[in-house]
Design a protein around this motif. Structure first.
Motif, PDB file in Angstrom:
ATOM      1  N   LEU A  78       0.690  -1.245  -0.092  1.00  0.00           N
ATOM      2  CA  LEU A  78      -0.034  -0.226  -0.022  1.00  0.00           C
ATOM      3  C   LEU A  78       0.730   1.316   0.030  1.00  0.00           C
ATOM      4  CD1 LEU A  78      -3.001  -0.867   2.445  1.00  0.00           C
ATOM      5  CD2 LEU A  78      -3.238  -0.672  -0.027  1.00  0.00           C
ATOM      6  N   ASP A  79       1.976   1.267   0.564  1.00  0.00           N
ATOM      7  CA  ASP A  79       2.757   2.446   0.913  1.00  0.00           C
ATOM      8  C   ASP A  79       4.084   2.420  -0.141  1.00  0.00           C
ATOM      9  OD1 ASP A  79       1.130   3.546   2.691  1.00  0.00           O
ATOM     10  OD2 ASP A  79       2.269   2.292   4.323  1.00  0.00           O
ATOM     11  N   THR A  80       4.069   1.529  -1.243  1.00  0.00           N
ATOM     12  CA  THR A  80       5.157   1.806  -2.065  1.00  0.00           C
ATOM     13  C   THR A  80       5.325   2.590  -2.912  1.00  0.00           C
ATOM     14  OG1 THR A  80       5.067  -0.824  -1.878  1.00  0.00           O
ATOM     15  CG2 THR A  80       6.291  -0.048  -3.650  1.00  0.00           C
ATOM     16  N   ARG A  81       6.162   3.399  -3.096  1.00  0.00           N
ATOM     17  CA  ARG A  81       6.261   4.544  -3.957  1.00  0.00           C
ATOM     18  C   ARG A  81       6.172   4.275  -5.370  1.00  0.00           C
ATOM     19  NH1 ARG A  81      10.654   6.795  -6.297  1.00  0.00           N
ATOM     20  NH2 ARG A  81      12.101   5.411  -5.571  1.00  0.00           N
ATOM     21  N   LYS A  82       6.671   3.288  -5.821  1.00  0.00           N
ATOM     22  CA  LYS A  82       6.584   2.854  -7.305  1.00  0.00           C
ATOM     23  C   LYS A  82       5.349   2.221  -7.707  1.00  0.00           C
ATOM     24  CE  LYS A  82      11.513   2.920  -8.236  1.00  0.00           C
ATOM     25  NZ  LYS A  82      12.520   1.903  -9.245  1.00  0.00           N
ATOM     26  N   LEU A  83       4.167   1.935  -6.682  1.00  0.00           N
ATOM     27  CA  LEU A  83       3.107   1.383  -6.877  1.00  0.00           C
ATOM     28  C   LEU A  83       2.017   2.488  -6.626  1.00  0.00           C
ATOM     29  CD1 LEU A  83       3.619  -2.316  -6.014  1.00  0.00           C
ATOM     30  CD2 LEU A  83       3.361  -1.537  -8.148  1.00  0.00           C
ATOM     31  N   ARG A  84       1.819   3.609  -7.337  1.00  0.00           N
ATOM     32  CA  ARG A  84       0.856   4.339  -7.120  1.00  0.00           C
ATOM     33  C   ARG A  84      -0.430   4.082  -6.905  1.00  0.00           C
ATOM     34  NH1 ARG A  84       3.769   8.276  -4.058  1.00  0.00           N
ATOM     35  NH2 ARG A  84       5.407   9.038  -5.338  1.00  0.00           N
ATOM     36  N   GLU A  85      -0.902   2.976  -7.980  1.00  0.00           N
ATOM     37  CA  GLU A  85      -2.332   2.720  -8.034  1.00  0.00           C
ATOM     38  C   GLU A  85      -2.325   1.269  -7.552  1.00  0.00           C
ATOM     39  OE1 GLU A  85      -3.706   2.869 -11.988  1.00  0.00           O
ATOM     40  OE2 GLU A  85      -2.171   4.257 -12.580  1.00  0.00           O
ATOM     41  N   GLY A  86      -1.483   0.735  -6.635  1.00  0.00           N
ATOM     42  CA  GLY A  86      -1.182  -0.540  -5.788  1.00  0.00           C
ATOM     43  C   GLY A  86      -1.133  -1.545  -7.022  1.00  0.00           C
ATOM     44  N   ILE A  87      -1.362  -3.066  -6.635  1.00  0.00           N
ATOM     45  CA  ILE A  87      -1.160  -3.849  -7.430  1.00  0.00           C
ATOM     46  C   ILE A  87      -2.216  -3.994  -8.444  1.00  0.00           C
ATOM     47  CG2 ILE A  87      -1.101  -6.497  -7.711  1.00  0.00           C
ATOM     48  CD1 ILE A  87       1.153  -5.240  -6.141  1.00  0.00           C
ATOM     49  N   ILE A  88      -2.072  -3.904  -9.803  1.00  0.00           N
ATOM     50  CA  ILE A  88      -3.041  -4.016 -10.793  1.00  0.00           C
ATOM     51  C   ILE A  88      -3.369  -5.333 -11.037  1.00  0.00           C
ATOM     52  CG2 ILE A  88      -3.866  -3.168 -13.019  1.00  0.00           C
ATOM     53  CD1 ILE A  88      -2.216  -0.672 -12.422  1.00  0.00           C
ATOM     54  N   TYR A  89      -4.616  -6.190 -11.066  1.00  0.00           N
ATOM     55  CA  TYR A  89      -4.783  -7.426 -11.272  1.00  0.00           C
ATOM     56  C   TYR A  89      -4.492  -7.883 -12.334  1.00  0.00           C
ATOM     57  CZ  TYR A  89      -7.312 -11.906 -11.273  1.00  0.00           C
ATOM     58  OH  TYR A  89      -7.465 -12.924 -11.344  1.00  0.00           O
ATOM     59  N   ASP A  90      -4.887  -7.279 -13.657  1.00  0.00           N
ATOM     60  CA  ASP A  90      -4.840  -7.911 -14.909  1.00  0.00           C
ATOM     61  C   ASP A  90      -3.359  -7.650 -15.556  1.00  0.00           C
ATOM     62  OD1 ASP A  90      -5.082  -5.238 -15.228  1.00  0.00           O
ATOM     63  OD2 ASP A  90      -6.306  -5.514 -17.124  1.00  0.00           O
ATOM     64  N   MET A  91      -2.519  -6.987 -14.713  1.00  0.00           N
ATOM     65  CA  MET A  91      -1.194  -6.528 -15.246  1.00  0.00           C
ATOM     66  C   MET A  91      -0.059  -7.327 -14.259  1.00  0.00           C
ATOM     67  SD  MET A  91      -1.641  -2.664 -15.968  1.00  0.00           S
ATOM     68  CE  MET A  91       0.066  -2.183 -15.816  1.00  0.00           C
ATOM     69  N   GLN A  92      -0.535  -7.819 -13.211  1.00  0.00           N
ATOM     70  CA  GLN A  92       0.511  -8.083 -12.326  1.00  0.00           C
ATOM     71  C   GLN A  92      -0.125  -9.420 -11.545  1.00  0.00           C
ATOM     72  OE1 GLN A  92       0.561  -4.463 -10.412  1.00  0.00           O
ATOM     73  NE2 GLN A  92       2.799  -4.279 -11.017  1.00  0.00           N
ATOM     74  N   ILE A  93       0.819 -10.244 -11.073  1.00  0.00           N
ATOM     75  CA  ILE A  93       0.597 -11.877 -10.538  1.00  0.00           C
ATOM     76  C   ILE A  93       1.462 -11.807  -9.162  1.00  0.00           C
ATOM     77  CG2 ILE A  93       0.241 -14.007 -10.444  1.00  0.00           C
ATOM     78  CD1 ILE A  93       0.731 -14.025 -13.259  1.00  0.00           C
ATOM     79  N   CYS A  94       0.851 -11.883  -8.097  1.00  0.00           N
ATOM     80  CA  CYS A  94       1.586 -12.388  -6.753  1.00  0.00           C
ATOM     81  C   CYS A  94       1.985 -13.607  -6.437  1.00  0.00           C
ATOM     82  CB  CYS A  94       0.890 -11.533  -5.495  1.00  0.00           C
ATOM     83  SG  CYS A  94       0.787  -9.805  -5.792  1.00  0.00           S
ATOM     84  N   THR A  95       2.926 -13.735  -6.025  1.00  0.00           N
ATOM     85  CA  THR A  95       3.343 -15.484  -5.700  1.00  0.00           C
ATOM     86  C   THR A  95       4.085 -15.097  -4.443  1.00  0.00           C
ATOM     87  OG1 THR A  95       5.283 -15.215  -7.166  1.00  0.00           O
ATOM     88  CG2 THR A  95       3.533 -16.101  -8.198  1.00  0.00           C
TER      89      THR A  95
END
Length: 352
Positions: free
Chosen positions: A267-284
């Motif tokens: 949530l507070d990551t400077r390089k992720l202003r819009e948070g995790i974007i579901y259709d563009m990123q996957i978390c593992t």
């Protein structure tokens, strides 16, 4: 009288060119059937202009507006799937196809010798032309292209990679190694080094690879949804935070982390202003060390799922960034979102 003639001539010219709209044509770059359309009505050609920086193939003009040969709409991913079937035909030795589920890449298990024939290492020069740092991974996706992440190609500290190693698992076992120079590094046009979004890139080799059991392209997963809950990550990265890089290619089975949980970790990551974007990123991975994770140096390598039908791996993501090996979920660029961009460059640009 002259005014009348000018009106007639302009009308005739306009009608001649207007007749081109809707006529069949052949799209030269892909050698596929198309229709003549106004440039404003053909997104595919507008995208090609941006990607290739070349004037489009025209059918004519309507007044000042170009009429272009617009390829017929093709389902995104169909080219990738066709090429996957082609690469599968190279897979003869079925006994080499299986893979075992392992615990984790941190203190992980070496991969089989021909288990991941699409794995690539990117070499960065260290002053001496024959001396390289092997800092990022990648996936061979065609006879001449490697898929990796953009930030590996844009570092102002180590510069751009100049060479690729293929066909190896242990760095000292070079019996089947193919070392190929890089002809071109292609960063996604929307990537900015001030963010983690669009962290994807292609590396073009200066000659095609020699396909065999040790070097073979992977398939690309073209759908948004992933049919399994676990994926396999591979890389030569650090075996623990601030530790040494592995001499062996390591593999790990990871969980796909739920979107909400992953987003709360960043949530507070400077390089992720819009948070995790579901259709563009996957978390593992996960929030606990025992769940495993990827580590520094695995960057650019694949997360993948095994396809029993094709005896190959389908690359679903590219390892982008995380939290110190096992301090939280890792974030990967989702390949399916970029299929059209990949296809336009890897296969359509070269008329393959």
């Amino acid at each position: 009288m002259y005014k009348f003639l000018i009106i007639v001539i302009v009308t005739l010219v306009k009608n001649i060119y207007t007749q081109d709209i809707g006529n069949p044509c052949t799209h030269a770059r892909s050698n596929s059937p198309g229709l003549c359309k106004l440039l404003t009505q053909c997104k595919e050609i507008r995208d090609e202009i941006v990607i290739f920086q070349k004037l489009p193939q025209t059918c004519g003009f309507q007044e000042t507006q170009p009429i272009v040969c617009c390829p017929n709409p093709q389902r995104s991913g169909s080219i990738s799937e066709t090429k996957c079937r082609e690469y599968t035909s190279h897979t003869k030795e079925k006994q080499l196809c299986g893979h075992n589920i392992v615990k984790r890449i941190v203190e992980g298990k070496p991969a089989g010798r021909t288990e991941f024939p699409h794995m690539a290492l990117l070499g960065f020069p260290m002053g001496n032309p024959d001396n390289f740092q092997w800092l990022c991974g990648g996936s061979l996706i065609s006879e001449q292209y490697i898929l990796t992440v953009a930030h590996c190609l844009t570092s102002g500290v180590v510069g751009e990679p100049k060479v690729v190693w293929l066909g190896i698992t242990n760095l000292n076992d070079t019996n089947h190694k193919q070392e190929i120079k890089i002809a071109k590094n292609i960063v996604h046009p929307e990537y900015k080094n001030t963010s983690h979004y669009h962290d994807i890139a292609l590396v073009k080799l200066d000659k095609p690879i020699e396909t065999n059991s040790y070097v073979r392209p992977a398939c690309l997963h073209t759908q948004l949804e992933i049919p399994v809950k676990k994926v396999v990550a591979t890389g030569w990265g650090l075996t623990r935070y601030a530790g040494d890089s592995s001499q062996d290619l390591l593999k790990v089975t990871l969980n796909i982390v739920e979107y909400d949980f992953c987003n709360r970790n960043y949530l507070d990551t400077r390089k992720l202003r819009e948070g995790i974007i579901y259709d563009m990123q996957i978390c593992t991975g996960g929030s606990y060390p025992q769940q495993g994770d990827t580590c520094q140096g695995d960057t650019g390598g694949p997360i993948q799922i095994y396809n029993n039908d094709s005896c190959m791996y389908d690359v679903i993501g590219v390892i982008s960034f995380g939290k110190s090996c096992s301090g939280g979920p890792s974030v990967n660029t989702r390949v399916s979102h970029y299929i059209k961009w990949i296809e336009n460059i890897v296969w359509l640009e070269n008329g393959q």
